[in-house]
Design an enzyme around this catalytic site. Structure first.
Site, PDB file in Angstrom:
ATOM      1  N   CYS A   7       0.865  -1.188   0.000  1.00  0.00           N
ATOM      2  CA  CYS A   7       0.000   0.000   0.000  1.00  0.00           C
ATOM      3  C   CYS A   7       0.895   1.230   0.000  1.00  0.00           C
ATOM      4  O   CYS A   7       2.103   1.112  -0.260  1.00  0.00           O
ATOM      5  CB  CYS A   7      -0.982  -0.021   1.177  1.00  0.00           C
ATOM      6  SG  CYS A   7      -0.220   0.053   2.798  1.00  0.00           S
ATOM      7  N   ARG A  13      -3.264  -0.502   5.517  1.00  0.00           N
ATOM      8  CA  ARG A  13      -3.865  -1.603   4.755  1.00  0.00           C
ATOM      9  C   ARG A  13      -2.971  -2.819   4.579  1.00  0.00           C
ATOM     10  O   ARG A  13      -3.379  -3.948   4.874  1.00  0.00           O
ATOM     11  CB  ARG A  13      -4.303  -1.092   3.365  1.00  0.00           C
ATOM     12  CG  ARG A  13      -5.468  -0.132   3.401  1.00  0.00           C
ATOM     13  CD  ARG A  13      -5.666   0.599   2.086  1.00  0.00           C
ATOM     14  NE  ARG A  13      -4.559   1.529   1.822  1.00  0.00           N
ATOM     15  CZ  ARG A  13      -4.456   2.298   0.755  1.00  0.00           C
ATOM     16  NH1 ARG A  13      -5.392   2.241  -0.166  1.00  0.00           N
ATOM     17  NH2 ARG A  13      -3.436   3.131   0.612  1.00  0.00           N
ATOM     18  N   ASP A 123      -8.421   3.861   1.306  1.00  0.00           N
ATOM     19  CA  ASP A 123      -7.404   4.256   2.273  1.00  0.00           C
ATOM     20  C   ASP A 123      -8.099   4.749   3.551  1.00  0.00           C
ATOM     21  O   ASP A 123      -8.815   5.743   3.516  1.00  0.00           O
ATOM     22  CB  ASP A 123      -6.554   5.382   1.655  1.00  0.00           C
ATOM     23  CG  ASP A 123      -5.374   5.763   2.518  1.00  0.00           C
ATOM     24  OD1 ASP A 123      -5.302   5.294   3.671  1.00  0.00           O
ATOM     25  OD2 ASP A 123      -4.524   6.531   2.039  1.00  0.00           O
TER      26      ASP A 123
HETATM   27  P1  4NP Z   1      -1.821   2.900   3.989  1.00  0.00           P
HETATM   28  O1  4NP Z   1      -2.425   4.307   4.496  1.00  0.00           O
HETATM   29  O2  4NP Z   1      -1.320   3.140   2.590  1.00  0.00           O
HETATM   30  O3  4NP Z   1      -2.993   1.985   4.028  1.00  0.00           O
HETATM   31  O4  4NP Z   1      -0.723   2.535   4.969  1.00  0.00           O
HETATM   32  C1  4NP Z   1      -1.657   5.471   4.502  1.00  0.00           C
HETATM   33  C2  4NP Z   1      -0.881   5.754   5.604  1.00  0.00           C
HETATM   34  C3  4NP Z   1      -0.125   6.911   5.626  1.00  0.00           C
HETATM   35  C4  4NP Z   1      -0.158   7.760   4.546  1.00  0.00           C
HETATM   36  C5  4NP Z   1      -0.915   7.472   3.430  1.00  0.00           C
HETATM   37  C6  4NP Z   1      -1.673   6.310   3.407  1.00  0.00           C
HETATM   38  N1  4NP Z   1       0.616   8.961   4.583  1.00  0.00           N
HETATM   39  O5  4NP Z   1       0.532   9.740   3.615  1.00  0.00           O
HETATM   40  O6  4NP Z   1       1.344   9.192   5.541  1.00  0.00           O
END
Ligand code: 4NP
Length: 154
Positions: A7, A13, A123
């Protein structure tokens, strides 16, 4: 088999996807390796988001020891199947992997349920706990299919 879940942050995720698939494989008696990674470096070395940990624990899965790492070009060679949580993740992976990007082994996770529909695991980063439960359900259903297909003869 070596499977990688990817992800953006490797904090919400894909750590859940790693934990969920590992639990289902273990229950099915399949000895595969599963790992996860992220395409951005904001959280390297951190454990999964508290709400991902909470929702995993609620479902009998401990993901607290996982540590965020970056997706690399070398991962494309090292893994047999790589599942991206969303279309924007695939775009980032293309940018990172460049000439090593291999569409034969890199797929959208929800393509296993809805082939060709380009569906994302949403997300949950900016929302509340409900979003994490929704993510859990989607990933769990997709992983059920992955394991069922692996158990099919032939
Ligand atoms: P993930 O969610 O891709 O499901 O881990 C996110 C966590 C952090 C960020 C973006 C998506 N971020 O920009 O910090």
């Amino acid at each position: 088999m070596k499977v990688l879940m990817v992800c953006l942050g490797n904090i919400c995720r894909s750590p859940l996807a790693e934990g969920i698939l590992k639990q289902k494989l273990e229950r099915a008696g399949l000895d595969w390796q599963v790992d996860s990674a992220g395409t951005n470096g904001y959280h390297i070395g951190e454990n999964p988001h508290k709400l991902s940990q909470k929702v995993a624990k609620h479902n009998g899965i401990d993901i607290s020891c996982q540590e965020c790492r970056l997706f690399t070009k070398a991962d494309v060679k090292d893994f047999d199947s790589i599942y991206a949580m969303a279309v924007d993740v695939i775009e980032e992976m293309k940018w990172i992997a460049k000439d090593k990007f291999d569409s034969r082994k890199i797929h959208l996770l929800l393509d296993v349920l809805y082939p060709g529909e380009q569906k994302d695991i949403p997300d949950p980063w900016y929302g509340g706990e409900d979003g994490y439960h929704e993510v859990y359900k989607l990933i769990s259903t997709a992983c059920d299919k992955i394991v069922a297909e692996a158990l099919q003869p032939g």
